[in-house]
Design a protein around this motif. Structure first.
Motif, PDB file in Angstrom:
ATOM      1  N   THR A 136       0.907  -1.498  -0.310  1.00  0.00           N
ATOM      2  CA  THR A 136       0.294   0.007  -0.220  1.00  0.00           C
ATOM      3  C   THR A 136       0.562   1.144   0.079  1.00  0.00           C
ATOM      4  O   THR A 136       2.248   1.480   0.640  1.00  0.00           O
ATOM      5  N   ILE A 137       0.101   2.555  -0.793  1.00  0.00           N
ATOM      6  CA  ILE A 137       1.355   3.828  -0.357  1.00  0.00           C
ATOM      7  C   ILE A 137       1.489   4.205   0.728  1.00  0.00           C
ATOM      8  O   ILE A 137       2.488   4.647   1.199  1.00  0.00           O
ATOM      9  N   VAL A 138       0.780   3.823   1.823  1.00  0.00           N
ATOM     10  CA  VAL A 138       0.522   3.660   3.819  1.00  0.00           C
ATOM     11  C   VAL A 138       2.551   3.682   3.495  1.00  0.00           C
ATOM     12  O   VAL A 138       2.757   3.576   4.402  1.00  0.00           O
ATOM     13  N   ALA A 155       9.558   4.348   3.116  1.00  0.00           N
ATOM     14  CA  ALA A 155      10.804   5.645   2.702  1.00  0.00           C
ATOM     15  C   ALA A 155      10.997   6.641   3.840  1.00  0.00           C
ATOM     16  O   ALA A 155      11.880   7.947   3.986  1.00  0.00           O
ATOM     17  N   GLU A 156       9.289   6.768   5.085  1.00  0.00           N
ATOM     18  CA  GLU A 156      10.129   7.290   6.399  1.00  0.00           C
ATOM     19  C   GLU A 156       9.403   9.182   5.268  1.00  0.00           C
ATOM     20  O   GLU A 156      10.462  10.020   5.786  1.00  0.00           O
ATOM     21  N   VAL A 157       8.259   9.070   4.331  1.00  0.00           N
ATOM     22  CA  VAL A 157       8.113  10.253   3.588  1.00  0.00           C
ATOM     23  C   VAL A 157       6.622  10.370   4.353  1.00  0.00           C
ATOM     24  O   VAL A 157       6.638   9.219   4.410  1.00  0.00           O
ATOM     25  N   PRO A 158       5.782  11.826   4.040  1.00  0.00           N
ATOM     26  CA  PRO A 158       4.712  11.653   5.396  1.00  0.00           C
ATOM     27  C   PRO A 158       3.715  11.131   2.853  1.00  0.00           C
ATOM     28  O   PRO A 158       4.086  10.899   2.158  1.00  0.00           O
ATOM     29  N   ARG A 159       2.838  11.201   3.837  1.00  0.00           N
ATOM     30  CA  ARG A 159       2.064   9.847   2.569  1.00  0.00           C
ATOM     31  C   ARG A 159       1.613  10.641   1.583  1.00  0.00           C
ATOM     32  O   ARG A 159       1.284   9.956   0.397  1.00  0.00           O
ATOM     33  N   ASN A 160       1.547  11.636   1.864  1.00  0.00           N
ATOM     34  CA  ASN A 160       1.487  12.347   0.443  1.00  0.00           C
ATOM     35  C   ASN A 160       1.982  13.135  -0.330  1.00  0.00           C
ATOM     36  O   ASN A 160       2.205  14.255  -1.782  1.00  0.00           O
ATOM     37  N   ALA A 161       3.640  13.045   0.333  1.00  0.00           N
ATOM     38  CA  ALA A 161       4.727  12.953  -0.708  1.00  0.00           C
ATOM     39  C   ALA A 161       4.516  12.646  -2.053  1.00  0.00           C
ATOM     40  O   ALA A 161       4.489  12.348  -2.725  1.00  0.00           O
ATOM     41  N   LEU A 162       3.723  10.485  -1.614  1.00  0.00           N
ATOM     42  CA  LEU A 162       3.437  10.029  -2.672  1.00  0.00           C
ATOM     43  C   LEU A 162       2.102   9.764  -3.338  1.00  0.00           C
ATOM     44  O   LEU A 162       1.741  10.194  -4.862  1.00  0.00           O
ATOM     45  N   THR A 163       1.487  10.758  -2.436  1.00  0.00           N
ATOM     46  CA  THR A 163      -0.379  11.205  -3.104  1.00  0.00           C
ATOM     47  C   THR A 163      -0.507  12.569  -3.552  1.00  0.00           C
ATOM     48  O   THR A 163      -1.580  12.959  -4.322  1.00  0.00           O
ATOM     49  N   LEU A 197       3.061  11.415  -7.880  1.00  0.00           N
ATOM     50  CA  LEU A 197       2.673  10.425  -8.749  1.00  0.00           C
ATOM     51  C   LEU A 197       2.955   9.303  -9.402  1.00  0.00           C
ATOM     52  O   LEU A 197       2.971   8.406  -9.622  1.00  0.00           O
ATOM     53  N   ASP A 198       4.341  10.037  -9.945  1.00  0.00           N
ATOM     54  CA  ASP A 198       5.041   8.899 -11.232  1.00  0.00           C
ATOM     55  C   ASP A 198       5.941   7.972 -10.463  1.00  0.00           C
ATOM     56  O   ASP A 198       5.167   6.435 -10.067  1.00  0.00           O
ATOM     57  N   LEU A 199       5.598   7.926  -8.747  1.00  0.00           N
ATOM     58  CA  LEU A 199       6.067   7.073  -8.185  1.00  0.00           C
ATOM     59  C   LEU A 199       5.680   6.518  -7.467  1.00  0.00           C
ATOM     60  O   LEU A 199       5.457   4.768  -7.241  1.00  0.00           O
TER      61      LEU A 199
END
Length: 139
Positions: free
Chosen positions: A31-33, A39-47, A51-53
């Motif tokens: 999951t993205i979570v 990755a120790e990044v905030p979830r919104n970094a991916l959302t 977005l490509d990652l």
């Protein structure tokens, strides 16, 4: 707040860890979570920012086709916990059903006890209290 310079690299490394079955900072779920935790990044970094990652991660998961052992174990644990909850709910329902009957029995026994005490008080006792006899003092 601007993203860390190595954020994309950490996300890619986290993908490799999760897909390789060796998560360090997450439960390893696909999951993205879990990816963000790994990755120790905030979830919104991916959302929002990468977005490509996010898309790449889901494509790699889809290509893989199989569910990792960690996720299989977690899903089995969820099933087990749901069964435990269902059993506890059944037991609780039974206890709730039993309580009114038990309350009724306690009330009946209390009433019977009160009647017996009243009857006992009405009976003439065959025990008599003797007067106190004073003993002479020894000097």
């Amino acid at each position: 707040m601007s993203p860390a310079l190595d954020e994309r690299d950490r996300i890619r490394a986290a993908m490799d860890c999760i897909l390789g079955g060796t998560p360090q900072n997450s439960n390893g779920a696909l999951t993205i979570v879990a990816l963000a935790q790994e990755a120790e990044v905030p979830r919104n970094a991916l959302t929002q920012r990468h977005l490509d990652l996010k898309k790449e991660f889901y494509e790699r998961v889809k290509e893989r086709g199989s569910t990792p052992d960690v996720e299989i174990r977690l899903r089995a644990k969820i099933v087990q916990l749901k069964e435990t909850i269902a059993n506890k709910n059944k037991e609780l329902d039974q206890l709730r059903t039993d309580v009114p009957g038990l309350v009724r029995v306690v009330n009946e026994l209390s009433l019977e006890n009160r009647h017996l005490r009243e009857r006992l008080a009405e009976l003439e006792s065959n025990v008599h209290i003797l007067p106190i006899q004073r003993q002479p003092r020894v000097r």
